[in-house]
Design an enzyme around this catalytic site. Structure first.
Site, PDB file in Angstrom:
ATOM      1  N   SER A 293       1.367  -1.679  -0.223  1.00 50.58           N
ATOM      2  CA  SER A 293       0.123   0.107   0.077  1.00 50.58           C
ATOM      3  C   SER A 293       1.054   1.196   0.045  1.00 50.58           C
ATOM      4  CB  SER A 293      -1.450  -0.333   1.506  1.00 50.58           C
ATOM      5  OG  SER A 293      -0.114   0.230   2.578  1.00 50.58           O
ATOM      6  N   ASP A 294       0.016   2.777  -1.007  1.00 54.37           N
ATOM      7  CA  ASP A 294       1.588   3.331  -0.570  1.00 54.37           C
ATOM      8  C   ASP A 294       1.131   3.846   0.945  1.00 54.37           C
ATOM      9  OD1 ASP A 294       2.148   6.051  -0.704  1.00 54.37           O
ATOM     10  OD2 ASP A 294       0.929   7.031  -2.144  1.00 54.37           O
ATOM     11  N   PHE A 295       1.964   4.850   1.373  1.00 54.46           N
ATOM     12  CA  PHE A 295       1.463   4.927   3.311  1.00 54.46           C
ATOM     13  C   PHE A 295       0.078   5.104   3.470  1.00 54.46           C
ATOM     14  CE2 PHE A 295       5.433   3.882   3.209  1.00 54.46           C
ATOM     15  CZ  PHE A 295       6.113   3.394   3.960  1.00 54.46           C
ATOM     16  N   ALA A 297      -3.103   4.262   3.070  1.00 56.42           N
ATOM     17  CA  ALA A 297      -3.214   4.292   1.267  1.00 56.42           C
ATOM     18  C   ALA A 297      -4.697   2.776   1.911  1.00 56.42           C
ATOM     19  CB  ALA A 297      -2.866   4.216   0.566  1.00 56.42           C
TER      20      ALA A 297
END
Length: 749
Positions: A293-295, A297
């Site tokens: 995941s993006d941070f 997200a």
């Protein structure tokens, strides 16, 4: 070896059945007979992964699913919030992650005594230093895969130097809108250019045993409302434009990891978008790596895991943002029957396989010294090959350092008084090992050339209150260099692409005061230039990084010859671009959610300008040189094809000038009428270096079966790429608006 193969098959079946392998459901000790068998480097990564998973307890597995901020056990001087703490008893190393689309950015090492931990560790000028390279946009402007490989090589090598294992890059979103705050991280407006440069970078990074992470899948084309925005994109547009670079990263680059983005696509949050993460990424493309995941997200526990997410980052709560794969939430999902142990094993197994594949289990987590001088020289070379000479009336540039007595450098502080190298507002911020200012760069060149000329810097106040002094300095100098541009970073889009703080007035006034004025731009992407008719020479250097001053000076004084081409179109005026209505950008509220509709479809960048008959200021692919070139003798072989076999496009390129330089033949294709396609698409390019008077034949292969689908269109009904029969036009030149050579290609189906 046969016994090991049998053991692997048994373990795989055991894991697939959800039994977890070798332990009881209460986290009991695994069978000692299997201890450390996964450290046998002669076994394939998949088999080592199966053996490791079979030796782990359920709670060990859960702890490995997400980030765990704190001191890095193997490097006690480093505190970070970008790692997954290892398990020494199982010889699982701490997996350390760094940002880095333009160099090793916000990484996993600040002082344990830094105030505000753990959040402060995610963006701090105290982070470990690395080479601040030119931007991703600059790399794209090189139109040279060798430059992209150099770029990735520095990033991969320095990641190893700093004992980092995962590099969150390259960024492979498209420049749909010129105001996107992160355009500088990406590779421009064309999917094949973006994919080609990204693949070269990925291969170079991973050659150092570092996991590259293609990001942000998918449609992360704006920062405004990025964590809540829903992007409505039709399936054809999604496949033909925005997913092409990622497909190339998977199929051609062998990328080990992909990052799911903050935004939603067609109503589904990307980190739980099963259609894209499973049906497309794994099913259509055959991706075998893992998805991070993006941070912050992720927005759920079970749904994200079942959709295809494998690793949640960063694993901390920062109100109102929360971690979803905590032990408590994972155990609750298991107890409720929402996920199974097999789902956890699948997620971990995908990541461990890539870690084994790239040797991460097999080397110590230790830091070594960065080659500061060597990597700095590469950064300088990349910047020199990426700069684009936009205009050069009467060959004003290059300035002759031996024929002048004085140089005036003029500009506001952000561009004239320091290197544009980042820190500390986003993922691409690199804490540079050193920086070279514009004045230092000019002084270096003058000294190298044995010039007696003096160089003087005039900093114009942000309100232009001392503009008169700058004009006076310009009048007194033999030549003038105006330094201007646009600054951008993660987290915000630019309000416009106009130069901030009325820099336009500076350029106009200085150019009027001295006809020997060169404007050096440092840009996120494109910029408006209302003064273009007044400025005789304009050089675009993007964000040059720590070697800023040397790059600029070497180019302006002819120590290097500009050879870059524009990876984005420069518009003449505000609004001359595709996404120019509120519904297209920044979005409108639909059912309580910010929503953007990609209603322009396939018409982005130069495709839109062509289709709408809008003349840009500078076209995609444009770029001048200090020499001149001629292209001739276009050959297309075969000229009749069944649409499945490669087609070779060859063209002669001659340096008809007096100095060595590089040209980039660009091949565009016009598809048969009736397919609803823009007038043309880029399908290939190749940079060629030539001495004065030298001629070379350049061959560019267009493969219909390539991951870039150069001849293909996406059929939504069948969920397949198809190549239409009919007449195709092949166009070759040195810019999208300068295609002087034409030929035909007949495809029979």
């Amino acid at each position: 070896m046969r016994n090991r193969t049998i053991l692997s098959a048994v373990m795989a079946m055991f894991i697939a059945a959800g039994c977890g392998g070798g332990h009881d459901d209460n986290g009991g000790t695994p069978a000692a007979s299997n201890a450390h068998a996964w450290m046998n480097t002669s076994l394939p990564p998949q088999q080592r992964t199966a053996l490791l998973l079979a030796a782990m307890t359920p709670q060990q597995k859960i702890a490995q699913l997400t980030g765990t901020p704190g001191v890095v056990p193997e490097i006690p001087s480093c505190y970070g919030a970008r790692h997954i703490t290892g398990i020494p008893d199982l010889q699982i190393p701490t997996l350390r992650v760094t940002n880095g689309p333009v160099g090793v950015g916000q990484n996993d090492c600040v002082s344990p005594g830094l105030p505000g931990l753990p959040l402060s560790s995610l963006s701090s000028p105290a982070s470990a230093k690395a080479t601040a390279l030119p931007s991703g946009m600059a790399v794209a402007a090189s139109f040279d895969t060798a430059v992209a490989s150099q770029f990735g090589d520095v990033i991969g090598r320095e990641s190893r130097n700093l004992a980092l294992h995962v590099l969150e890059g390259p960024g492979m979103n498209l420049a749909r809108n010129p105001t996107l705050g992160r355009n500088f991280e990406y590779f421009g407006e064309d999917p094949i250019l973006s994919g080609t440069m990204g693949v070269a970078e990925i291969k170079a990074i991973q050659s150092h045993g570092v996991i590259a992470m293609a990001k942000h899948l998918v449609a992360n084309e704006q920062e405004t409302n990025r964590m809540t925005i829903n992007e409505n994109i039709d399936d054809k547009t999604l496949h033909e434009l925005y997913m092409v670079p990622f497909e190339m990263a998977v199929k051609d680059g062998g990328v080990a990891s992909v990052m799911c983005s903050y935004n939603s696509v067609n109503g589904a949050s990307m980190c739980e978008n099963k259609h894209i993460l499973t049906d497309v990424l794994r099913g259509q493309w055959g991706f075998t790596g893992y998805v991070q995941s993006d941070f912050f997200a992720a927005h759920s526990t079970a749904n994200t895991m079942l959709a295809g997410l494998d690793n949640e980052m960063p694993g901390i709560d920062v109100a109102p943002l929360t971690a979803w794969w905590t032990p408590a939430k994972i155990n609750a999902a298991l107890s409720a029957g929402q996920i199974t142990q097999s789902n956890i094993d699948t997620a971990l197994g995908r990541r461990y396989t890539q870690m084994f594949r790239l040797g991460i289990f097999d080397r110590p987590v230790t830091q070594t010294a960065i080659d500061q001088a060597g990597d700095g020289a590469i950064a300088r070379a990349i910047g020199e090959q990426s700069a684009v000479l936009l205009k050069n009336t009467n060959d004003l540039l290059p300035f002759d350092p031996k024929a002048i007595r004085s140089v005036a450098l003029i500009g506001q502080a952000a561009y004239a008084n320091k290197a544009v190298s980042g820190c500390c507002g986003g993922s691409s911020d690199v804490i540079p090992l050193y920086t070279v200012t514009p004045l230092e760069g000019v002084q270096n060149v003058l000294k190298q050339a044995g010039s007696p000329a003096s160089a003087n810097l005039t900093i114009v106040a942000d309100d232009n209150s001392n503009l008169a002094a700058a004009v006076d300095a310009a009048k007194q100098a033999d030549v003038v260099i105006v330094l201007a541009g646009t600054i951008a970073e993660e987290g915000a889009d630019r309000p416009s692409i106009e130069l901030s703080n009325n820099q336009d007035a500076i350029i106009a006034a200085v150019a009027a005061a001295n006809p020997r004025t060169a404007v050096v731009m440092k840009d996120n992407a494109s910029a408006l230039m209302p003064w273009i008719d007044q400025a005789p020479a304009v050089l675009e250097t993007w964000f040059p990084g720590q070697e800023d001053g040397n790059i600029m000076a070497n180019l302006v004084f002819g120590m290097a010859n500009p050879s870059g081409k524009l990876p984005v179109t420069f518009p003449k005026k505000s609004g001359d671009w595709p996404a120019n209505t509120p519904a297209q950008y920044p979005g409108v509220t639909v059912n309580g959610q910010p929503t953007v509709t990609y209603s322009e479809g396939l018409q982005i960048g130069y495709r839109w300008y062509d289709a709408q008959n809008v003349k840009p200021l500078f076209a995609f692919g444009h770029g001048l040189s200090y020499t001149s070139f001629k292209m001739s003798n276009l050959q297309v072989s075969p000229q009749s094809s069944d649409g499945t076999k490669p087609v070779t496009v060859s063209v002669d390129v001659e340096n008809s000038g007096k100095v060595a330089g590089a040209e980039v033949p660009q091949v565009y294709l016009s598809l048969p009428a009736g397919l609803g396609q823009p007038p043309k698409r880029l399908v290939g390019f190749q940079k060629v270096m030539l001495a004065p008077g030298e001629k070379k034949t350049v061959q560019i292969v267009i493969d219909p079966n390539a991951a870039s689908h150069p001849l293909g269109t996406w059929d939504t009904a069948s969920q397949q790429w198809k190549t239409a029969g009919g007449q195709y036009q092949v166009m070759v030149g040195n810019a999208s608006d300068n295609l002087s050579l034409n030929s035909a290609l007949s495809v029979g189906k």
